[in-house]
Design a protein around this motif. Structure first.
Motif, PDB file in Angstrom:
ATOM      1  N   MET B   1     -27.640 -74.982 -11.468  1.00 41.76           N
ATOM      2  CA  MET B   1     -28.791 -74.372 -11.780  1.00 41.76           C
ATOM      3  C   MET B   1     -28.836 -73.164 -10.700  1.00 41.76           C
ATOM      4  N   LYS B   2     -28.736 -72.003 -11.270  1.00 47.11           N
ATOM      5  CA  LYS B   2     -28.965 -70.886 -10.296  1.00 47.11           C
ATOM      6  C   LYS B   2     -30.220 -70.350 -10.064  1.00 47.11           C
ATOM      7  N   GLU B   3     -31.132 -70.037 -11.417  1.00 48.17           N
ATOM      8  CA  GLU B   3     -32.471 -69.512 -11.116  1.00 48.17           C
ATOM      9  C   GLU B   3     -33.325 -70.243 -12.139  1.00 48.17           C
ATOM     10  N   ILE B   4     -34.465 -70.389 -11.645  1.00 44.84           N
ATOM     11  CA  ILE B   4     -35.440 -71.054 -12.704  1.00 44.84           C
ATOM     12  C   ILE B   4     -36.733 -70.185 -12.770  1.00 44.84           C
ATOM     13  N   ARG B   5     -36.971 -70.194 -14.145  1.00 40.87           N
ATOM     14  CA  ARG B   5     -37.919 -69.282 -14.527  1.00 40.87           C
ATOM     15  C   ARG B   5     -39.232 -70.127 -15.106  1.00 40.87           C
ATOM     16  N   TYR B   6     -40.462 -69.460 -14.438  1.00 39.13           N
ATOM     17  CA  TYR B   6     -41.567 -69.918 -14.903  1.00 39.13           C
ATOM     18  C   TYR B   6     -42.593 -69.022 -15.379  1.00 39.13           C
ATOM     19  N   ILE B  55     -58.166 -82.095  -8.579  1.00 38.64           N
ATOM     20  CA  ILE B  55     -57.084 -81.780  -9.171  1.00 38.64           C
ATOM     21  C   ILE B  55     -56.130 -81.016  -8.114  1.00 38.64           C
ATOM     22  N   ILE B  56     -54.901 -81.173  -8.458  1.00 37.42           N
ATOM     23  CA  ILE B  56     -53.764 -80.534  -7.743  1.00 37.42           C
ATOM     24  C   ILE B  56     -53.513 -78.850  -8.272  1.00 37.42           C
ATOM     25  N   LEU B  57     -53.624 -77.828  -7.856  1.00 42.17           N
ATOM     26  CA  LEU B  57     -53.298 -76.693  -8.121  1.00 42.17           C
ATOM     27  C   LEU B  57     -51.904 -76.148  -7.559  1.00 42.17           C
ATOM     28  N   MET B  58     -50.955 -75.696  -8.472  1.00 40.43           N
ATOM     29  CA  MET B  58     -49.804 -75.362  -8.025  1.00 40.43           C
ATOM     30  C   MET B  58     -49.509 -73.989  -8.456  1.00 40.43           C
ATOM     31  N   TYR B  59     -49.577 -72.898  -7.595  1.00 41.15           N
ATOM     32  CA  TYR B  59     -49.634 -71.683  -7.801  1.00 41.15           C
ATOM     33  C   TYR B  59     -48.342 -70.891  -7.054  1.00 41.15           C
ATOM     34  N   HIS B  60     -48.405 -69.600  -7.550  1.00 48.24           N
ATOM     35  CA  HIS B  60     -47.268 -68.743  -7.084  1.00 48.24           C
ATOM     36  C   HIS B  60     -48.064 -67.750  -5.765  1.00 48.24           C
ATOM     37  N   PHE B  61     -47.402 -67.739  -4.778  1.00 50.33           N
ATOM     38  CA  PHE B  61     -48.071 -66.817  -3.560  1.00 50.33           C
ATOM     39  C   PHE B  61     -47.347 -65.268  -3.934  1.00 50.33           C
ATOM     40  N   HIS B  62     -48.698 -64.758  -4.691  1.00 49.52           N
ATOM     41  CA  HIS B  62     -47.996 -63.488  -5.263  1.00 49.52           C
ATOM     42  C   HIS B  62     -48.199 -62.372  -4.202  1.00 49.52           C
ATOM     43  N   LEU B  63     -48.718 -62.627  -3.238  1.00 52.33           N
ATOM     44  CA  LEU B  63     -48.820 -61.465  -2.265  1.00 52.33           C
ATOM     45  C   LEU B  63     -47.640 -61.685  -1.087  1.00 52.33           C
ATOM     46  N   SER B  64     -47.046 -62.813  -1.335  1.00 56.58           N
ATOM     47  CA  SER B  64     -46.059 -62.723  -0.113  1.00 56.58           C
ATOM     48  C   SER B  64     -44.722 -62.070  -0.624  1.00 56.58           C
ATOM     49  N   GLU B  65     -44.308 -61.221   0.405  1.00 59.14           N
ATOM     50  CA  GLU B  65     -42.876 -60.510  -0.109  1.00 59.14           C
ATOM     51  C   GLU B  65     -41.843 -61.089   1.150  1.00 59.14           C
ATOM     52  N   GLY B  66     -40.705 -61.403   0.465  1.00 63.46           N
ATOM     53  CA  GLY B  66     -39.942 -61.853   1.274  1.00 63.46           C
ATOM     54  C   GLY B  66     -40.015 -63.253   1.938  1.00 63.46           C
ATOM     55  N   TYR B  67     -39.301 -63.657   2.940  1.00 69.49           N
ATOM     56  CA  TYR B  67     -39.569 -64.907   3.507  1.00 69.49           C
ATOM     57  C   TYR B  67     -38.750 -64.874   4.869  1.00 69.49           C
ATOM     58  N   THR B 120     -54.759 -65.054  -8.090  1.00 65.64           N
ATOM     59  CA  THR B 120     -53.254 -65.728  -7.954  1.00 65.64           C
ATOM     60  C   THR B 120     -52.999 -66.268  -9.293  1.00 65.64           C
ATOM     61  N   PRO B 121     -51.696 -66.174  -9.362  1.00 60.38           N
ATOM     62  CA  PRO B 121     -51.056 -67.055 -10.756  1.00 60.38           C
ATOM     63  C   PRO B 121     -50.831 -68.249 -10.723  1.00 60.38           C
ATOM     64  N   LEU B 122     -51.430 -68.982 -11.658  1.00 61.21           N
ATOM     65  CA  LEU B 122     -51.353 -70.315 -11.591  1.00 61.21           C
ATOM     66  C   LEU B 122     -50.169 -70.857 -12.259  1.00 61.21           C
ATOM     67  N   LEU B 123     -49.399 -71.953 -11.837  1.00 60.69           N
ATOM     68  CA  LEU B 123     -48.076 -72.412 -12.406  1.00 60.69           C
ATOM     69  C   LEU B 123     -48.450 -73.778 -13.148  1.00 60.69           C
ATOM     70  N   ASP B 124     -49.267 -74.516 -12.371  1.00 57.71           N
ATOM     71  CA  ASP B 124     -49.389 -75.915 -12.932  1.00 57.71           C
ATOM     72  C   ASP B 124     -50.670 -76.447 -12.396  1.00 57.71           C
ATOM     73  N   ILE B 125     -51.154 -77.805 -13.285  1.00 61.34           N
ATOM     74  CA  ILE B 125     -52.309 -78.408 -12.737  1.00 61.34           C
ATOM     75  C   ILE B 125     -51.841 -80.060 -12.990  1.00 61.34           C
ATOM     76  N   LYS B 126     -52.177 -80.668 -12.022  1.00 62.01           N
ATOM     77  CA  LYS B 126     -51.849 -82.118 -12.091  1.00 62.01           C
ATOM     78  C   LYS B 126     -53.137 -83.098 -11.615  1.00 62.01           C
ATOM     79  N   PRO B 127     -53.467 -84.238 -12.241  1.00 62.70           N
ATOM     80  CA  PRO B 127     -54.431 -84.664 -11.745  1.00 62.70           C
ATOM     81  C   PRO B 127     -54.136 -85.290 -10.280  1.00 62.70           C
TER      82      PRO B 127
END
Lengths: 160, 160
Positions: B1-6, B55-67, B120-127
């Motif tokens: 699996m090379k790339e994962i798209r959400y 709840i657990i929020l999972m989100y994309h750090f949209h302001l982060s560039e590179g790492y 911030t873009p939300l990816l998932d919510i879990k209880p």
């Protein structure tokens, strides 16, 4: 933002070769040992991780195809909204498990409490810190009478 | 699996319009109110979520560039491997926060304990379920003497 692209940073290895029979949560997988193999290019990111007794693994449910907005979880026979469950067939199939970090050997992490299928692509590792990650809950909804069952129930093939 | 798209399932709204000044973790953001707006097509996935106090929020750090593979976290002045920190500039910039769910109005979740930038873009919510998500730790590494500082420290611009 229309699409977000991630790349696996490594692979999780466990005794579970298929979804069926996997413990439903790490608390039910006590003592189950596994490893996390980090790709060479990310190995430097592991520095100091051995100081933490527990880590959060975030991974892609690679065996889940499609999703349902309502799901019958393993521990119940009623339909609940998918975001009120931990079912793997989610709009973005991201899984999360808090596991024990036993030791680090190069870019291999030896872990315990593994409720993850062998070969699962790893997205991220974070240190587990109770001050950040533990909450005092008042309500756990439909799981109120069921959370303790997690020790007994094993996954069946409903999310295959 | 090379790339994962959400794809984002919604957006998180908070009083924080920029990274600077954001509380570092939900425990430091006690009482800070925000909302989560779920896209119409995913609204049915919220059924029964109101039963959970957290709840657990999972989100994309949209302001982060590179790492960077090594990071100086907000609470320290030493470099640590990025996977031993919660720094947002990660190979896969996924964030996670446990927040209090105050109430649900249609596809809007009213939440408290928000340490997340507005938009911030939300990816998932879990209880959030202590039986699954809380661990009894023995060690929290370099954070041992620092985790309690989280209540005082605010983000600066180092991850902008």
């Amino acid at each position: 933002m229309k699409e977000i692209r991630y790349k696996p940073i490594g692979t999780i290895h466990s005794p579970f070769k298929d979804i069926e029979g996997v413990p439903i949560q790490p608390t039910a997988a006590e003592g189950v040992a596994g490893t996390v193999e980090i790709k060479p290019k990310y190995a430097d990111g592991l520095k100091d991780i051995e100081g933490f007794s527990h880590i959060i693994l975030m991974y892609h449910f690679h065996l889940s195809e499609g999703y349902s907005l309502e799901a019958k979880p393993f521990m119940d026979n009623s339909l609940h909204g998918v975001f009120a469950t931990r079912a793997p067939r989610r709009p973005n199939p991201i899984g999360i498990s808090v596991v024990r970090l036993v030791r680090v050997e190069g870019r291999t992490l030896h872990i315990e409490g593994v409720d993850i299928v062998d070969g699962t692509p790893l997205l991220d590792i974070k240190p587990y810190v109770p001050e950040f990650d533990a909450a005092k809950v008042e309500r756990i909804g439909w799981l109120s009478e069921k959370a303790s069952k997690v020790h007994k129930v094993r996954a069946d093939d409903r999310f295959r």
